[in-house]
Design an enzyme around this catalytic site. Structure first.
Site, PDB file in Angstrom:
ATOM      1  N   ASN A 182       3.158  -4.033 -38.639  1.00 13.61           N
ATOM      2  CA  ASN A 182       4.566  -4.421 -38.815  1.00 13.61           C
ATOM      3  C   ASN A 182       4.646  -5.663 -39.698  1.00 13.61           C
ATOM      4  O   ASN A 182       5.356  -5.695 -40.705  1.00 13.61           O
ATOM      5  CB  ASN A 182       5.225  -4.712 -37.459  1.00 13.61           C
ATOM      6  CG  ASN A 182       5.060  -3.561 -36.493  1.00 13.61           C
ATOM      7  OD1 ASN A 182       4.959  -2.411 -36.924  1.00 13.61           O
ATOM      8  ND2 ASN A 182       5.010  -3.844 -35.213  1.00 13.61           N
ATOM      9  N   ASP A 183       3.892  -6.688 -39.299  1.00 14.79           N
ATOM     10  CA  ASP A 183       3.906  -7.901 -40.120  1.00 14.79           C
ATOM     11  C   ASP A 183       3.151  -7.691 -41.432  1.00 14.79           C
ATOM     12  O   ASP A 183       3.525  -8.255 -42.463  1.00 14.79           O
ATOM     13  CB  ASP A 183       3.328  -9.087 -39.343  1.00 14.79           C
ATOM     14  CG  ASP A 183       4.379  -9.701 -38.442  1.00 14.79           C
ATOM     15  OD1 ASP A 183       5.503  -9.922 -38.928  1.00 14.79           O
ATOM     16  OD2 ASP A 183       4.100  -9.917 -37.254  1.00 14.79           O
ATOM     17  N   HIS A 211       0.825  -1.210   0.000  1.00 11.91           N
ATOM     18  CA  HIS A 211       0.000   0.000   0.000  1.00 11.91           C
ATOM     19  C   HIS A 211       0.858   1.258   0.000  1.00 11.91           C
ATOM     20  O   HIS A 211       0.464   2.278  -0.552  1.00 11.91           O
ATOM     21  CB  HIS A 211      -0.975  -0.031   1.179  1.00 11.91           C
ATOM     22  CG  HIS A 211      -2.200  -0.831   0.857  1.00 11.91           C
ATOM     23  ND1 HIS A 211      -2.829  -1.650   1.750  1.00 11.91           N
ATOM     24  CD2 HIS A 211      -2.904  -0.939  -0.294  1.00 11.91           C
ATOM     25  CE1 HIS A 211      -3.876  -2.219   1.166  1.00 11.91           C
ATOM     26  NE2 HIS A 211      -3.927  -1.806  -0.070  1.00 11.91           N
ATOM     27  N   ARG A 267       1.542  -8.110 -25.528  1.00 12.61           N
ATOM     28  CA  ARG A 267       2.330  -9.120 -26.264  1.00 12.61           C
ATOM     29  C   ARG A 267       2.733 -10.206 -25.265  1.00 12.61           C
ATOM     30  O   ARG A 267       3.823 -10.175 -24.691  1.00 12.61           O
ATOM     31  CB  ARG A 267       3.563  -8.472 -26.888  1.00 12.61           C
ATOM     32  CG  ARG A 267       3.261  -7.547 -28.075  1.00 12.61           C
ATOM     33  CD  ARG A 267       4.552  -6.954 -28.633  1.00 12.61           C
ATOM     34  NE  ARG A 267       4.433  -6.464 -29.985  1.00 12.61           N
ATOM     35  CZ  ARG A 267       4.313  -5.175 -30.321  1.00 12.61           C
ATOM     36  NH1 ARG A 267       4.270  -4.258 -29.391  1.00 12.61           N
ATOM     37  NH2 ARG A 267       4.230  -4.824 -31.584  1.00 12.61           N
ATOM     38  N   GLU A 282      -2.678  -9.282 -40.121  1.00 17.58           N
ATOM     39  CA  GLU A 282      -1.278  -8.946 -40.389  1.00 17.58           C
ATOM     40  C   GLU A 282      -0.715  -9.747 -41.558  1.00 17.58           C
ATOM     41  O   GLU A 282       0.485  -9.794 -41.765  1.00 17.58           O
ATOM     42  CB  GLU A 282      -0.417  -9.071 -39.125  1.00 17.58           C
ATOM     43  CG  GLU A 282      -0.582 -10.341 -38.343  1.00 17.58           C
ATOM     44  CD  GLU A 282       0.165 -10.335 -37.004  1.00 17.58           C
ATOM     45  OE1 GLU A 282       0.970  -9.438 -36.742  1.00 17.58           O
ATOM     46  OE2 GLU A 282      -0.065 -11.282 -36.235  1.00 17.58           O
ATOM     47  N   CYS A 340      -2.711  -1.792 -34.189  1.00 24.16           N
ATOM     48  CA  CYS A 340      -1.811  -1.899 -33.039  1.00 24.16           C
ATOM     49  C   CYS A 340      -0.347  -2.006 -33.457  1.00 24.16           C
ATOM     50  O   CYS A 340       0.527  -2.079 -32.619  1.00 24.16           O
ATOM     51  CB  CYS A 340      -2.196  -3.085 -32.154  1.00 24.16           C
ATOM     52  SG  CYS A 340      -1.990  -4.664 -32.977  1.00 24.16           S
TER      53      CYS A 340
HETATM   54  C1  PEP Z   1       2.522  -6.207 -35.862  1.00 24.85           C
HETATM   55  O1  PEP Z   1       2.950  -7.142 -36.536  1.00 24.85           O
HETATM   56  O2  PEP Z   1       2.267  -5.064 -36.303  1.00 24.85           O
HETATM   57  C2  PEP Z   1       2.287  -6.413 -34.423  1.00 24.85           C
HETATM   58  C3  PEP Z   1       1.636  -5.533 -33.683  1.00 24.85           C
HETATM   59  O3  PEP Z   1       2.815  -7.532 -33.858  1.00 24.85           O
HETATM   60  P1  PEP Z   1       4.392  -7.731 -33.558  1.00 24.85           P
HETATM   61  O4  PEP Z   1       5.068  -6.430 -33.879  1.00 24.85           O
HETATM   62  O5  PEP Z   1       4.491  -8.123 -32.141  1.00 24.85           O
HETATM   63  O6  PEP Z   1       4.730  -8.828 -34.499  1.00 24.85           O
HETATM   64 MG    MG Z   2       2.922  -9.170 -35.727  1.00 22.95          MG
END
Ligand code: PEP
Ligand code: MG
Length: 545
Positions: free
Chosen positions: A449-450, A187, A292, A426, A497
């Protein structure tokens, strides 16, 4: 220059004189010559006085820090009336102990019992029991409780610090706190976070540091005594950024993310473990858009058990207090590998046995995780997100396993939630079947990203390909638009995301596409929110891609 590390309770940066906090000791013996009945009467009177003090403290804390913090001292008040505690003191007094020492000994005994518990939350309650018994003993033996602060503001170093002691200190003279013992769940730690006070625990400081100049880096989890000029300058810069962020938070806290022409979008945060939640709360994000979960696996030596995973998910869900926490199921494989999985070497790991493919192949691992998530759902607003989906069949198989886990848990009588189910978009395949996916699940989350990697056929891991890496490529942006449209047609929520969510050049385009949520690193939440509130989409046409 001397340094020591510690566990982060609260981020932030403080620079100033270090002061070692010394608690007045309760005398070892007290030859009062009173009978056990008289000692017991003194104890009862002290409890009444402690109760009155706690009522007053509760009122002050409610005013300064809010209801949640005040509740800590209401719990202390209840402890004063705990029958087991009272019995323990009564027994000790009857056997000839003074009231003060009996109160302390009973407090220590209960604190030790809490400290030995498996649950981290219960372990952290040890500090509360000690706090209450020290308060009573303090009243009985005329002690001043903790120390007070006077003169210049200081960084306080203490063996441990109880919630009462922390609240008793003058906040305007307190720059930060380090303790040798204590828990990030205690606390006192919760109060430090509410006060936005840079704080570390588990720090092995030396008494000789008393009175010396120090910098406390609450973000990096380090304290440094007699810092050199270079470090001081770096910390000053870190402090400036931190204070700016705090101002921004003050400006935006609780305000909706609405553009000047009235379009709204949610801004959530991406995390890789419970340790990041504090950052999310500090950013006032609307939820965790991407947890993640594979980082729990990457940091471990062996498969995390259901209990270990449950504890981590529960911690996040509870801390988010009703805001949505999207837990992405295991995305191991490709660049994220842990030896204990004993994955076969693959020629093209990015196209290999990763994420949902691995989970549907090694089902016992997947089911353990799903059970942990379902159970954590009883403690907050949790959603399940499936990575690397390329087909409806995968979604249905995963849903079947989820249902299997639900049935098992029901049979076992375990408490669980009813998490929403979402899929990551993705892969180009997922984009092309976005309509079918949107008809099947509660939400779609674009992993840009992917999606960039698989759309452009550019390996995201290969530094030699950087000049070909282009997440703003029209092909990627059209895929996002296609997915957003599919989501709208089916009343299915669409989030982004991946890293592109934080690209402010594209925020207006995402709003026009009808994207419902952007989930970004915690540090990007506040700047993005301010950016959104300054946008005006009137007059501009569709972006050309
Ligand atoms: C992505 O691929 O955009 C993603 C959010 O997952 P990670 O970057 O963990 O592969
Ligand atoms: Mg990904």
């Amino acid at each position: 220059m001397e340094t020591a590390g510690g566990k982060i309770i609260q981020g932030g940066v403080a620079t100033g004189t270090l002061r070692v906090f010394r608690r007045a000791e309760v005398p070892d013996s007290r030859d009062a010559g009173l009978t056990p009945d008289q000692e017991w009467a003194r104890f009862e009177a002290a409890c009444a006085q402690a109760g009155a003090q706690l009522d007053e403290l509760c009122g002050r804390v409610r005013e300064e820090l809010g209801e949640e913090s005040a509740a800590i001292f209401e719990i202390h008040r209840m402890m004063l009336e705990d029958e087991d505690y009272l019995d323990a003191v009564r027994d000790a007094v009857r056997s000839g102990e003074t009231a003060g020492r009996a109160a302390l000994a009973a407090g220590e005994r209960f604190a030790a019992a809490f400290a030995a518990m498996e649950d981290a939350y219960m372990r952290a309650r040890a500090g509360d029991v000690r706090d209450v018994s020290r308060r009573v003993a303090g009243i009985l033996d005329g002690l001043e409780g903790g120390g007070t602060l006077s003169g210049e503001p200081v960084i306080l170093a203490a063996e441990d610090l109880t919630p009462s002691e922390l609240m008793q200190l003058d906040r305007s003279r307190l720059l930060g706190v380090i303790t040798r013992r204590g828990s990030v769940n205690s606390h006192a730690a919760i109060l430090a976070r509410t006060m936005n006070l840079p704080a570390l625990t588990g720090v092995d400081f030396r008494d000789g540091w008393d009175g010396r100049m120090a910098v406390l880096d609450g973000f990096g989890g380090r304290i440094c005594v007699d810092p050199d000029a270079g470090l001081l300058a770096a910390m000053e810069e870190k402090r400036r950024v931190w204070l700016e962020e705090a101002d921004l938070l003050q400006e935006l806290k609780g305000k909706p993310n609405i553009t000047l022409d009235g379009r709204g979008i949610e801004v959530c945060a991406n995390i890789s473990g419970p340790g990041d939640v504090d950052l999310v709360l500090r950013s006032d994000a609307q939820g965790v858009g991407l947890f993640r979960s594979e980082f729990l696996f990457l940091e471990a030596e062996d498969f995390p058990t259901e209990e270990e995973q449950f504890a981590a998910y529960r911690r996040v869900a509870e801390a988010m207090a009703g805001k949505r926490t999207v837990i992405r199921t295991l995305d191991i494989g490709a660049d994220k590998r842990a030896d204990y999985f004993r994955l076969e070497k693959e020629e093209n790991p990015a196209l290999g046995l990763r994420a949902i493919r691995l989970c549907l192949t090694r089902r016992e691992i997947f089911k353990t995780q799903l059970r942990a998530i379902l159970r954590a759902g009883a403690f907050g607003n949790v959603a399940v997100l499936l990575p690397m989906i390329i087909s409806l069949r995968e979604v249905r198989e995963a849903r079947e396993l989820l249902e299997e886990c639900r049935a098992e848990l029901r049979e076992e009588g375990a408490a669980m939630g009813t998490p929403e189910l979402g899929v990551m978009v993705e892969t180009p395949a997922a984009v092309m079947i976005a309509d079918e996916l949107a008809g099947e699940v509660d939400f779609l989350s674009l992993g840009t990203n992917d999606l960039t990697q698989y759309t452009l056929a550019v390996d995201r891991q290969n530094p030699g390909l950087e000049r070909f890496w282009d997440p703003r490529h029209p092909a990627v942006l059209r895929m996002i638009r296609h997915t957003a449209e599919a989501g709208r047609r089916h009343g299915c929520r669409v989030c982004i995301c991946g890293d592109l969510a934080a690209d402010r050049e594209l925020t207006a385009a995402f709003l026009r596409m009808g994207v419902d949520e952007l989930s970004v690193p915690p540090s990007a939440v506040l700047p993005l929110r301010r950016w959104i509130r300054g946008l005006d989409l009137r007059g501009e046409g569709e972006a050309a891609f």
